[in-house]
Scaffold this motif. Structure first.
Motif, PDB file in Angstrom:
ATOM      1  N   THR A 270     114.106 -13.205  38.742  1.00 38.59           N
ATOM      2  CA  THR A 270     114.002 -12.895  37.319  1.00 38.59           C
ATOM      3  C   THR A 270     113.859 -11.396  37.106  1.00 38.59           C
ATOM      4  N   TYR A 271     113.980 -10.985  35.871  1.00 36.92           N
ATOM      5  CA  TYR A 271     113.740  -9.605  35.478  1.00 36.92           C
ATOM      6  C   TYR A 271     112.418  -9.559  34.713  1.00 36.92           C
ATOM      7  N   LEU A 272     111.982  -8.373  34.313  1.00 39.23           N
ATOM      8  CA  LEU A 272     110.761  -8.233  33.543  1.00 39.23           C
ATOM      9  C   LEU A 272     110.886  -9.005  32.233  1.00 39.23           C
ATOM     10  N   GLN A 273     109.963  -9.945  32.009  1.00 35.20           N
ATOM     11  CA  GLN A 273     110.038 -10.793  30.813  1.00 35.20           C
ATOM     12  C   GLN A 273     108.672 -10.850  30.146  1.00 35.20           C
ATOM     13  N   ASP A 274     108.594 -10.353  28.939  1.00 36.39           N
ATOM     14  CA  ASP A 274     107.354 -10.408  28.174  1.00 36.39           C
ATOM     15  C   ASP A 274     107.706 -10.478  26.689  1.00 36.39           C
ATOM     16  N   PRO A 275     107.815 -11.657  26.118  1.00 39.05           N
ATOM     17  CA  PRO A 275     107.610 -12.972  26.734  1.00 39.05           C
ATOM     18  C   PRO A 275     108.856 -13.440  27.483  1.00 39.05           C
ATOM     19  N   ILE A 276     108.761 -14.628  28.087  1.00 39.29           N
ATOM     20  CA  ILE A 276     109.907 -15.219  28.788  1.00 39.29           C
ATOM     21  C   ILE A 276     111.070 -15.371  27.821  1.00 39.29           C
ATOM     22  N   GLN A 277     112.270 -15.025  28.277  1.00 42.67           N
ATOM     23  CA  GLN A 277     113.470 -15.059  27.445  1.00 42.67           C
ATOM     24  C   GLN A 277     114.259 -16.353  27.664  1.00 42.67           C
ATOM     25  N   TYR A 278     114.796 -16.859  26.570  1.00 42.53           N
ATOM     26  CA  TYR A 278     115.582 -18.093  26.608  1.00 42.53           C
ATOM     27  C   TYR A 278     116.997 -17.835  26.108  1.00 42.53           C
ATOM     28  N   ALA A 279     117.857 -18.830  26.288  1.00 40.91           N
ATOM     29  CA  ALA A 279     119.237 -18.698  25.831  1.00 40.91           C
ATOM     30  C   ALA A 279     119.269 -18.381  24.345  1.00 40.91           C
ATOM     31  N   GLN A 280     120.088 -17.418  23.968  1.00 38.33           N
ATOM     32  CA  GLN A 280     120.196 -17.051  22.562  1.00 38.33           C
ATOM     33  C   GLN A 280     120.718 -18.239  21.756  1.00 38.33           C
ATOM     34  N   GLY A 281     120.001 -18.566  20.698  1.00 34.37           N
ATOM     35  CA  GLY A 281     120.336 -19.737  19.900  1.00 34.37           C
ATOM     36  C   GLY A 281     119.588 -20.986  20.317  1.00 34.37           C
ATOM     37  N   PHE A 282     118.922 -20.916  21.487  1.00 33.65           N
ATOM     38  CA  PHE A 282     118.101 -22.038  21.951  1.00 33.65           C
ATOM     39  C   PHE A 282     116.779 -21.463  22.482  1.00 33.65           C
ATOM     40  N   GLU A 283     116.152 -20.671  21.609  1.00 31.17           N
ATOM     41  CA  GLU A 283     114.939 -19.968  22.006  1.00 31.17           C
ATOM     42  C   GLU A 283     113.698 -20.851  21.998  1.00 31.17           C
ATOM     43  N   ASP A 284     113.758 -21.952  21.293  1.00 31.15           N
ATOM     44  CA  ASP A 284     112.644 -22.895  21.293  1.00 31.15           C
ATOM     45  C   ASP A 284     113.188 -24.277  20.963  1.00 31.15           C
ATOM     46  N   ILE A 285     112.332 -25.284  21.056  1.00 26.12           N
ATOM     47  CA  ILE A 285     112.796 -26.673  20.956  1.00 26.12           C
ATOM     48  C   ILE A 285     113.303 -27.018  19.557  1.00 26.12           C
TER      49      ILE A 285
ATOM     50  N   THR B 256     100.752 -18.624  27.927  1.00 27.76           N
ATOM     51  CA  THR B 256     100.971 -17.344  28.600  1.00 27.76           C
ATOM     52  C   THR B 256     102.385 -17.299  29.148  1.00 27.76           C
ATOM     53  N   SER B 257     103.146 -16.296  28.775  1.00 24.08           N
ATOM     54  CA  SER B 257     104.562 -16.307  29.144  1.00 24.08           C
ATOM     55  C   SER B 257     105.073 -14.910  29.445  1.00 24.08           C
ATOM     56  N   SER B 258     104.370 -14.201  30.313  1.00 20.21           N
ATOM     57  CA  SER B 258     104.787 -12.866  30.722  1.00 20.21           C
ATOM     58  C   SER B 258     104.989 -12.851  32.227  1.00 20.21           C
ATOM     59  N   ILE B 259     106.135 -12.328  32.674  1.00 20.09           N
ATOM     60  CA  ILE B 259     106.435 -12.266  34.107  1.00 20.09           C
ATOM     61  C   ILE B 259     106.858 -10.847  34.468  1.00 20.09           C
ATOM     62  N   ASN B 260     106.220 -10.289  35.492  1.00 14.51           N
ATOM     63  CA  ASN B 260     106.622  -9.000  36.042  1.00 14.51           C
ATOM     64  C   ASN B 260     106.958  -9.215  37.518  1.00 14.51           C
ATOM     65  N   PRO B 261     108.246  -9.303  37.860  1.00 14.94           N
ATOM     66  CA  PRO B 261     108.634  -9.609  39.237  1.00 14.94           C
ATOM     67  C   PRO B 261     108.230  -8.530  40.246  1.00 14.94           C
TER      68      PRO B 261
END
Length: 370
Positions: free
Chosen positions: A317-332, A301-306
């Protein structure tokens, strides 16, 4: 390292051929036990992703050997992780020592270490005795199940410590007891990030083994209440610990001054901004005290509504659905891109290997055993 030789040595045998054979066999075992036999270990020091076959594939693409499976304390999640490891024993194993991690890599599998982001299950109602001296907790149970990393608090203050939203609240008497028991048993204490500054500094002062921040970012680079001050980072380094850098975008791109301006950031963090954090830490505390703590929530579950969350307010944080990551490093799986950017900036191979995992291994050995 070299544990077989340290424990045994060579037996004195009569007969030159027997002695030579014994020496050759023992030397072979020693070489197999050395880190060089498997190469540098790559560690994601903290990600609360769901344990799935799909996530294992992302770990393989990223070259990761050890994943610290981070979770909020939950009996159900602990059970589900143990079930996942049992079902996928051909591919993963829960590691309880640093030697386990190296052995599991030699066997071509991925090691899982277990981490919690708060310590509430140590004092379960009806299962703990705070009238006794010392207090009795459930800590040993979870240690034997594989828990090796634990923070005290998740953003909001509890009975142990002040959260990052209460940075001036210090460590409580109960918190000091929990930290002491964790360090004595061999559970790595996680400070900074979710833990407030005053409580983090209190833990650092009493630390007898290394402590870490598994997943946070640098307050000096971005004024976000979830980020960690130079004072705490320097304190962590003085214990021999390390700072794991999160890849979550708002911790690098969003802060108090952005509240009310926008729901999505105009400029997202990217790989270069992520490596800026590593460069800053190298200048502040040196390469021996830096690690990766991606904080990836893949499959979870990775949704955040501040606007609706008390624990994740708009200044964090800002509204994130899903949680946002650094561009180019979005996952492992994108971890090699971080290495490539470090190489582009002139980082030495040995230093990159430390940041990618060998620093974690050094701390693991000091905390929960070689």
């Amino acid at each position: 390292m070299g544990s077989e030789m340290n424990r045994r040595g060579l037996m004195k045998l009569t007969g030159g051929s027997l002695l030579a054979a014994a020496a050759s066999t023992a030397a072979g075992r020693a070489v197999a036990d050395e880190p060089s036999a498997v190469g540098p270990i790559i560690v994601d020091g903290c990600s609360p992703a769901a344990p799935t076959a799909e996530y294992l594939e992302l770990l393989r693409k990223g070259g990761v050997d050890c994943w610290n499976v981070s979770m909020l304390p939950s009996l159900l999640q602990m059970s589900q992780l143990l079930e996942f490891a049992a079902r996928n024993a051909a591919h993963v194993e829960i590691a309880k020592t640093a030697a386990d991690i190296r052995r599991i890599k030699r066997e071509g599998r991925i090691s899982l270490t277990i981490g919690w982001q708060e310590a509430d299950l140590f004092v379960m109602k009806g299962e703990s005795d705070w009238w006794s001296k010392p207090p009795k907790t459930t800590m040993r149970l979870f240690y034997d199940l594989g828990l090796r990393v634990c923070g005290l608090i998740y953003n909001l203050t509890n009975a142990f410590a002040g959260g990052c939203l209460d940075p001036h609240v210090g460590l409580t008497k109960a918190g000091r007891t929990i930290v002491s028991q964790m360090q004595s048993l061999g559970i790595l204490v996680d400070v900074g990030g979710h833990t407030g500054e005053r409580s983090s500094l209190d833990i650092i002062v009493m630390a007898e083994r290394p402590v870490v921040c598994t997943h946070s970012n640098i307050a000096a680079l971005n004024a976000n209440p979830r980020n960690t001050s130079d004072r705490v980072i320097e304190g962590i380094a003085k214990t021999g610990g390390l700072f794991g850098v999160s890849a979550i975008d708002p911790f690098m791109s969003w802060g108090r001054d952005d509240v009310g301006k926008r729901k999505e950031p105009r400029r997202r963090a990217d790989i270069k901004r992520y490596v800026d954090e590593l460069d800053y830490l190298k200048r502040l505390v040196g390469v021996d005290h830096i690690g990766v703590g991606g904080d990836f929530t893949t499959g979870a579950t990775s949704s955040i509504n501040p606007e609706e969350s008390f624990a994740f307010p708009p200044e964090m944080t800002y509204l994130q659905d899903p949680i946002q990551y650094a561009q180019g490093f979005e996952d492992i799986s994108k971890l090699p891109a971080v290495r490539a950017e470090m190489e582009r900036r002139g980082w030495r191979t040995n230093d990159i290997d430390k940041v990618m995992g060998e620093n974690w291994m050094r701390v693991y050995e000091a905390s929960f055993g070689a």
